[in-house]
Design a protein around this motif. Structure first.
Motif, PDB file in Angstrom:
ATOM      1  N   THR A  60     -40.061  -1.265   6.186  1.00  0.00           N
ATOM      2  CA  THR A  60     -39.723  -2.055   5.013  1.00  0.00           C
ATOM      3  C   THR A  60     -40.112  -3.503   5.243  1.00  0.00           C
ATOM      4  O   THR A  60     -39.737  -4.089   6.266  1.00  0.00           O
ATOM      5  CB  THR A  60     -38.215  -1.957   4.708  1.00  0.00           C
ATOM      6  N   LEU A  61     -40.857  -4.054   4.313  1.00  0.00           N
ATOM      7  CA  LEU A  61     -41.177  -5.473   4.322  1.00  0.00           C
ATOM      8  C   LEU A  61     -40.124  -6.183   3.480  1.00  0.00           C
ATOM      9  O   LEU A  61     -39.876  -5.810   2.329  1.00  0.00           O
ATOM     10  CB  LEU A  61     -42.558  -5.731   3.732  1.00  0.00           C
ATOM     11  N   GLN A  62     -39.528  -7.208   4.089  1.00  0.00           N
ATOM     12  CA  GLN A  62     -38.448  -7.907   3.401  1.00  0.00           C
ATOM     13  C   GLN A  62     -38.980  -9.141   2.672  1.00  0.00           C
ATOM     14  O   GLN A  62     -39.880  -9.828   3.148  1.00  0.00           O
ATOM     15  CB  GLN A  62     -37.368  -8.335   4.399  1.00  0.00           C
ATOM     16  N   CYS A  63     -38.415  -9.417   1.505  1.00  0.00           N
ATOM     17  CA  CYS A  63     -38.744 -10.606   0.725  1.00  0.00           C
ATOM     18  C   CYS A  63     -37.468 -11.145   0.099  1.00  0.00           C
ATOM     19  O   CYS A  63     -36.717 -10.397  -0.536  1.00  0.00           O
ATOM     20  CB  CYS A  63     -39.758 -10.285  -0.360  1.00  0.00           C
ATOM     21  N   THR A  64     -37.243 -12.443   0.275  1.00  0.00           N
ATOM     22  CA  THR A  64     -36.066 -13.100  -0.288  1.00  0.00           C
ATOM     23  C   THR A  64     -36.466 -14.431  -0.898  1.00  0.00           C
ATOM     24  O   THR A  64     -37.253 -15.162  -0.306  1.00  0.00           O
ATOM     25  CB  THR A  64     -35.001 -13.344   0.803  1.00  0.00           C
ATOM     26  N   GLN A  65     -35.909 -14.721  -2.067  1.00  0.00           N
ATOM     27  CA  GLN A  65     -36.148 -16.034  -2.677  1.00  0.00           C
ATOM     28  C   GLN A  65     -34.805 -16.666  -3.043  1.00  0.00           C
ATOM     29  O   GLN A  65     -33.872 -15.968  -3.453  1.00  0.00           O
ATOM     30  CB  GLN A  65     -37.082 -15.929  -3.892  1.00  0.00           C
ATOM     31  N   ASP A  66     -34.758 -17.992  -2.918  1.00  0.00           N
ATOM     32  CA  ASP A  66     -33.499 -18.702  -3.155  1.00  0.00           C
ATOM     33  C   ASP A  66     -33.608 -19.634  -4.355  1.00  0.00           C
ATOM     34  O   ASP A  66     -32.877 -20.634  -4.462  1.00  0.00           O
ATOM     35  CB  ASP A  66     -33.051 -19.458  -1.908  1.00  0.00           C
ATOM     36  N   MET A  67     -34.513 -19.324  -5.281  1.00  0.00           N
ATOM     37  CA  MET A  67     -34.748 -20.175  -6.451  1.00  0.00           C
ATOM     38  C   MET A  67     -34.155 -19.564  -7.719  1.00  0.00           C
ATOM     39  O   MET A  67     -34.393 -20.084  -8.815  1.00  0.00           O
ATOM     40  CB  MET A  67     -36.244 -20.400  -6.609  1.00  0.00           C
ATOM     41  N   ASN A  68     -33.441 -18.458  -7.579  1.00  0.00           N
ATOM     42  CA  ASN A  68     -32.821 -17.775  -8.721  1.00  0.00           C
ATOM     43  C   ASN A  68     -33.859 -17.334  -9.760  1.00  0.00           C
ATOM     44  O   ASN A  68     -33.600 -17.352 -10.969  1.00  0.00           O
ATOM     45  CB  ASN A  68     -31.759 -18.665  -9.377  1.00  0.00           C
ATOM     46  N   HIS A  69     -35.041 -16.930  -9.258  1.00  0.00           N
ATOM     47  CA  HIS A  69     -36.095 -16.471 -10.157  1.00  0.00           C
ATOM     48  C   HIS A  69     -35.853 -15.033 -10.573  1.00  0.00           C
ATOM     49  O   HIS A  69     -35.466 -14.189  -9.767  1.00  0.00           O
ATOM     50  CB  HIS A  69     -37.456 -16.571  -9.460  1.00  0.00           C
ATOM     51  N   ASN A  70     -36.121 -14.756 -11.846  1.00  0.00           N
ATOM     52  CA  ASN A  70     -35.969 -13.379 -12.326  1.00  0.00           C
ATOM     53  C   ASN A  70     -37.139 -12.495 -11.903  1.00  0.00           C
ATOM     54  O   ASN A  70     -36.971 -11.328 -11.626  1.00  0.00           O
ATOM     55  CB  ASN A  70     -35.849 -13.355 -13.845  1.00  0.00           C
TER      56      ASN A  70
END
Lengths: 114, 114
Positions: free
Chosen positions: A20-30
């Motif tokens: 599994t490749l993980q991706c996280t964003q902290d900009m509250n993008h939809n």
């Protein structure tokens, strides 16, 4: 703001393994996206999501799966890795539709399947 | 359908001289167009975008691009290259009718000589 983060940076898999490749964003993008970039080529869309619980196929979805249980996270799953999946994978996010909003990209995951 | 062609896979310029990266697009509808830059081992960063406002678009780091509908072109220019401009550049098109999914050109790698 960390922006879009991806882990791992590098990975070597054997044929048939999964990861599994993980991706996280902290900009509250939809909106979130997964792309692959093959040598000398532009990016191709694998899967995308318009919000938590909603995902859809892109141009090259075969061999991949995604889920979006939270706004922040959009993991990409490879089942039964094949040499053809050797590539650099980029995750991106955007506040709205791609055509009218900038997409913000993570630094990428370089995957080699041997 | 939409497509993007970047006419040069590699461009070599001397520091202080102009840079021209050529991009032609094909689209049945009014497109939105972007230029992204990718520095080595980094994610993509937006340089500029055209979304049917002014045809001459100014971006970051002194870059600009002109949308020419009659020529279906969106060439990227900079009057004076800097060493830090050495990177790969992608022309990208999207149209509302395609769900605003991005279509990438193949990329142009820029080398800046001292």
């Amino acid at each position: 703001n960390a922006g879009v983060t991806q882990t791992p940076k590098f990975r070597i898999l054997k044929i048939g393994q999964s990861m599994t490749l993980q991706c996280t964003q902290d900009m509250n993008h939809n909106y979130m996206y997964w792309y692959r970039q093959d040598p000398g080529m532009g990016l191709k869309l694998i899967y995308y999501s318009v919000g938590a619980g909603i995902t859809d196929k892109g141009e090259v979805p075969n061999g991949y799966n995604v889920s979006r249980s939270t706004t922040e996270d959009f993991p990409l799953r490879l089942e039964l890795a094949a040499p053809s999946q050797t590539s650099v994978y980029f995750c991106a996010s955007a506040p709205g539709l791609a055509g009218y909003n900038e997409q913000f990209f993570g630094p990428g995951t370089r995957l080699t399947v041997l | 359908a939409q497509s993007v062609t970047q006419l040069d896979s590699h461009v070599s310029v001397s520091e202080g001289t102009p840079v021209l990266l050529r991009c032609n697009y094909s689209s049945s509808y009014s497109p939105s167009l972007f230029w992204y830059v990718q520095h080595p081992n980094k994610g993509l960063q937006l340089l500029l975008k055209y979304t049917s406002a002014a045809t001459l678009v100014k971006g970051i780091n002194g870059f600009e691009a002109e949308f020419k509908k009659s020529e279906t072109s969106f060439h990227l220019t900079k009057p004076s290259a800097h060493m830090s401009d050495a990177a790969e550049y992608f022309c990208v098109v999207t149209i509302k009718a395609a769900g605003n999914k991005l279509t990438f050109g193949g990329g142009t790698r820029v080398l800046v000589k001292p």
